[in-house]
Design a protein around this motif. Structure first.
Motif, mmCIF file in Angstrom:
data_model
loop_
_atom_site.group_PDB
_atom_site.id
_atom_site.type_symbol
_atom_site.label_atom_id
_atom_site.label_comp_id
_atom_site.label_asym_id
_atom_site.label_seq_id
_atom_site.Cartn_x
_atom_site.Cartn_y
_atom_site.Cartn_z
ATOM 1 N N GLU A 284 0.825 -1.218 0.000
ATOM 2 C CA GLU A 284 0.000 0.000 0.000
ATOM 3 C C GLU A 284 0.853 1.259 0.000
ATOM 4 N N GLU B 261 -3.503 -7.441 0.781
ATOM 5 C CA GLU B 261 -3.828 -7.277 -0.629
ATOM 6 C C GLU B 261 -3.283 -8.377 -1.552
ATOM 7 N N LYS C 96 -4.511 -11.994 -0.637
ATOM 8 C CA LYS C 96 -5.904 -12.348 -0.953
ATOM 9 C C LYS C 96 -6.070 -12.467 -2.466
ATOM 10 N N ARG D 195 -0.211 0.484 9.917
ATOM 11 C CA ARG D 195 0.232 1.602 9.071
ATOM 12 C C ARG D 195 1.075 2.517 9.936
ATOM 13 N N GLU E 4 1.642 5.478 9.719
ATOM 14 C CA GLU E 4 1.302 6.879 9.436
ATOM 15 C C GLU E 4 1.556 7.751 10.653
ATOM 16 N N LEU F 10 -5.533 5.160 12.942
ATOM 17 C CA LEU F 10 -4.750 4.502 13.985
ATOM 18 C C LEU F 10 -3.587 3.801 13.307
ATOM 19 N N TYR G 54 -2.168 -2.046 -7.949
ATOM 20 C CA TYR G 54 -2.934 -3.272 -8.255
ATOM 21 C C TYR G 54 -4.342 -2.986 -8.767
ATOM 22 N N GLU H 287 -14.110 7.906 4.925
ATOM 23 C CA GLU H 287 -13.924 6.762 4.027
ATOM 24 C C GLU H 287 -13.985 5.484 4.860
ATOM 25 N N ILE H 288 -14.923 4.634 4.505
ATOM 26 C CA ILE H 288 -15.112 3.390 5.260
ATOM 27 C C ILE H 288 -14.377 2.241 4.567
ATOM 28 N N SER I 181 -12.312 0.818 0.622
ATOM 29 C CA SER I 181 -11.955 1.074 -0.772
ATOM 30 C C SER I 181 -11.676 -0.247 -1.461
ATOM 31 N N ARG J 163 -9.130 -5.572 -10.207
ATOM 32 C CA ARG J 163 -7.673 -5.634 -10.082
ATOM 33 C C ARG J 163 -7.002 -5.816 -11.432
ATOM 34 N N TRP K 287 -12.290 -5.691 -2.023
ATOM 35 C CA TRP K 287 -12.258 -4.456 -1.222
ATOM 36 C C TRP K 287 -11.714 -4.715 0.172
ATOM 37 N N GLY K 288 -11.347 -3.598 0.822
ATOM 38 C CA GLY K 288 -10.955 -3.622 2.231
ATOM 39 C C GLY K 288 -11.796 -2.596 2.965
HETATM 40 P P1 AMO Z 1 -7.092 1.303 2.088
HETATM 41 O O1 AMO Z 1 -5.668 1.676 2.306
HETATM 42 O O2 AMO Z 1 -8.001 2.359 1.583
HETATM 43 O O3 AMO Z 1 -7.207 0.109 1.058
HETATM 44 O O4 AMO Z 1 -7.673 0.698 3.438
HETATM 45 C C1 AMO Z 1 -8.955 0.121 3.473
HETATM 46 C C2 AMO Z 1 -9.763 0.699 4.617
HETATM 47 O O5 AMO Z 1 -9.110 0.463 5.848
HETATM 48 C C3 AMO Z 1 -9.345 1.541 6.729
HETATM 49 N N1 AMO Z 1 -8.060 2.136 7.139
HETATM 50 C C4 AMO Z 1 -7.791 2.609 8.360
HETATM 51 N N2 AMO Z 1 -8.526 2.671 9.477
HETATM 52 C C5 AMO Z 1 -7.965 3.216 10.576
HETATM 53 N N3 AMO Z 1 -6.712 3.703 10.624
HETATM 54 C C6 AMO Z 1 -5.921 3.681 9.514
HETATM 55 N N4 AMO Z 1 -4.672 4.150 9.580
HETATM 56 C C7 AMO Z 1 -6.457 3.100 8.316
HETATM 57 N N5 AMO Z 1 -5.980 2.909 7.085
HETATM 58 C C8 AMO Z 1 -6.964 2.316 6.381
HETATM 59 C C9 AMO Z 1 -10.195 2.545 6.002
HETATM 60 C C10 AMO Z 1 -9.945 2.199 4.556
HETATM 61 O O6 AMO Z 1 -11.019 2.565 3.735
HETATM 62 N N6 AMO Z 1 -5.860 -3.056 -0.051
HETATM 63 C C11 AMO Z 1 -6.800 -1.941 -0.074
HETATM 64 C C12 AMO Z 1 -8.232 -2.413 -0.070
HETATM 65 C C13 AMO Z 1 -8.618 -3.174 -1.305
HETATM 66 O O7 AMO Z 1 -8.479 -2.580 -2.404
HETATM 67 O O8 AMO Z 1 -9.045 -4.328 -1.177
HETATM 68 C C14 AMO Z 1 -6.518 -1.053 1.113
HETATM 69 O O9 AMO Z 1 -5.830 -1.390 2.054
HETATM 70 O O10 AMO Z 1 -11.556 2.322 6.362
#
Ligand code: AMO
Length: 439
Positions: free
Chosen positions: A177, A199, A202, A220, A222, A230, A340, A362-363, A365, A369, A407-408
């Motif tokens: 990611e 990712e 799966k 993450r 971040e 988080l 991807y 954002e819930i 994404s 693929r 999706w995730g």
């Molecule tokens: P993405 O990076 O958008 O997509 O993550 C998917 C969802 O995970 C949640 N999320 C988080 N929640 C809390 N804290 C964070 N730091 C954090 N980062 C992400 C969000 C986000 O929408 N592999 C792709 C998904 C896919 O395409 O299948 C992915 O990781 O709700």
């Protein structure tokens, strides 16, 4: 003076004790939530995992030994009570327990760092420091019981739809990611990372099981400190072969509606404690293209250059325009999406990607693929990633890679949205951010 459990075993949970059992003996266990001493009579509120029961002590009817022991008890002590159930219309729920014997099984120091009845409100920071006491507050408990219900509903929904639950590794060798947000770890003589998502695992697994899902913790690194990020979060991931993005979006919205209806059915009391009126959203959720969202934002005074991600202030604005609404944003510019995600065949500047939004958050994404090796290699190059790091995944293209989509979904964010909590930390038992590593 802490006693042993010995041969005492629970006969009833608090919720099972009713006036119908008048005169029967019971053993209950739990924590003392409240003590009210009215002189001749003392009321103890005992809480267990199912609710509360009133323990009533008429001092003149009780042996000196028992009275002495009772005088030691303070709030949040863990105790066992053996007693006689008594119907009493004046007691809460019309029933109380008259103790014959008690056991002090765990003491609590006073003053407590936090009031677990919630009557003395505390800031979130203080609550998180004394999290285990905070979790005994009715509101906190309600959040996690609902969270349990949602997780359970998601899992049973996906299993019913034929998805296989999988567990992919948490210790990985390459980012999936984007490199910036990886936690590095020492792995014997080499370097490894904590997985940011499942990712590329799966995606491989659909070449065997076709329909897979995973509910797991991801990481993450971040540094941003926000109310919705988080460093450790729970993701619900789904991936399916021989379908496109539209098919898995349908699964996602149906799953959310199913989870909400389960919570409404099973967790009325908890919703009431939280003052949340959950509405079952209508499906299909609205789909807006990225271009439509940009236009909407421009009208609202927020200009985003085409091709850029949507900024937090812009999302905030969107939230105001989409109150109480789940909605999808589709057709994102390819360069805003990970390698991807499949670019559109007739317009590679756009991609088969979507985000699920609730108001401004954002819930989830996901998308269709990349299913061709040549395109995957191009996407890696565009994003300055080294193909050698992805050899394990590139090989799978040589073993019959079908079209697929997935999706995730951030479970913590979904709970936050459903329960209208302002801060993701409220819905995570022991949240991890840059400043929170303990407890
Ligand atoms: P993405 O990076 O958008 O997509 O993550 C998917 C969802 O995970 C949640 N999320 C988080 N929640 C809390 N804290 C964070 N730091 C954090 N980062 C992400 C969000 C986000 O929408 N592999 C792709 C998904 C896919 O395409 O299948 C992915 O990781 O709700």
């Amino acid at each position: 003076m802490i006693e042993e459990l010995g041969d005492w075993r629970r006969t009833h949970y608090s919720k099972d004790i009713s006036s119908k059992l008048d005169g029967k003996e019971a053993i209950v266990f739990g924590w003392i939530e409240d003590i009210r001493d009215l002189g001749k009579i003392t009321f103890y509120t005992l809480r267990d995992k199912e609710g509360v029961i009133q323990i009533t002590v008429h001092k003149k009817n009780v042996s000196k030994k028992l009275l002495e022991k009772l005088s030691l008890i303070k709030r949040q002590y863990a105790i066992g009570v053996k007693g006689i159930i008594k119907a009493n219309p004046e007691a809460p729920k019309g029933v109380e327990l008259i103790p014959l014997e008690i056991k002090i099984l765990g003491e609590a120091i006073h003053p407590l760092p936090l009031d677990p009845t919630g009557r003395t409100p505390a800031e979130l920071d203080t609550r998180l420091k004394a999290r285990i006491l905070d979790l005994r507050r009715p509101e906190s408990r309600a959040i996690f019981l609902i969270r349990h219900e949602v997780t359970n509903a998601i899992r049973s929904f996906l299993i019913k739809k034929g998805y296989i639950e999988v567990h992919t590794p948490r210790i990985i060798s390459a980012a999936a990611e984007g490199g910036a947000a990886l936690f590095k770890i020492n792995y014997f003589d080499s370097q490894a990372y904590l997985a940011q998502s499942p990712e590329l695992y799966k995606e491989q697994l659909i070449t065997v099981f076709e329909k897979v899902f995973e509910i797991g913790t991801f990481f993450r690194a971040e540094e941003t400190h926000t109310r919705r990020h988080l460093n450790e979060f729970i993701s619900v991931d789904l991936e399916e072969a021989f379908v496109t993005m539209n098919d898995v979006m349908k699964v996602q919205e149906e799953m959310i509606v199913y989870a909400i209806s389960k919570v409404k059915e099973e967790r009325k009391e908890e919703l009431e404690i939280l003052g949340v009126n959950l509405e079952i959203p209508k499906i299909p959720f609205k789909r807006y293209t990225y271009d439509e969202i940009l236009k909407e934002l421009e009208k609202a005074g927020e200009k985003i250059e085409w091709g850029n991600d949507i900024s937090t202030p812009a999302y905030r604005k969107l939230g105001k325009l989409h109150l109480n609404e789940f909605y999808f944003i589709i057709d994102w510019p390819s360069k805003t999406r990970p390698f991807y995600i499949k670019p559109k065949e007739d317009n590679p500047g756009l991609s088969y990607a979507f985000d699920l939004m609730y108001e401004w958050i954002e819930i989830a994404s996901g998308g269709s693929r990349v299913d061709k090796k040549t395109v995957f290699l191009e996407r890696l190059k565009e994003q300055n990633l080294n193909p050698n790091s992805f050899k394990f995944y590139l090989d799978v293209f040589d073993y019959g890679m079908p079209p697929h989509a997935g999706w995730g979904l951030g479970l913590d964010r979904l709970i936050m949205a459903l329960l209208k909590r302002e801060n993701i930390r409220e819905v995570v038992l022991f949240p991890r951010d840059r400043f929170l590593l303990v407890p």
